[in-house]
Design an enzyme around this catalytic site. Sequence first.
Site: not given
Length: 160
Positions: A28, A58, A85, A103, A123
């Site tokens: 989407n 980083h 989403g 989502a 997780k």
Amino acid sequence: MNPLFSIQSPFYCDFGFNISIGENFFSNYNLVILDVAPVIIGDNVLFGPNVSLYTAGHPIHPISRNSGYEYGIPITIGDNVWLGGNVVVTPGVTIGENSVVAAGSVVVKDIPANVVAAGLRAKDSILKTTEKLQASTDSILAEAQEINETRDEEVLTEGK
């Protein structure tokens, strides 16, 4: 172009050449893939809107970070995976086949195959295995079929 491949625009990536996508893929709107390292996406994968895959990282220490140093750790997404989403997948994560990530989840560690995972640390919030979900679905469908058969018999009996 494969008719079973669709990315709704806009789509953003760093390079593009580090991205490998299998057959029957749909994303989407607003997909972001920071592909400093390889991103491997399996077959039959669905992404909701605003999914972000970040292979880039980083340094934590400010002096090193201010040097501009960037590194990448690959992301792998197995076959038959659905990311809802606003899911964010961080560097180095593997998501196993047949899994669903709810989502708004932030995936910071590997997700095993055949699970539904949710939460800010997805997780840690594995909800059910897909086998248990399938068993529940099969049970509901069998019950619905039994109800429909009973109704059909009642209709036939009333018609006599």
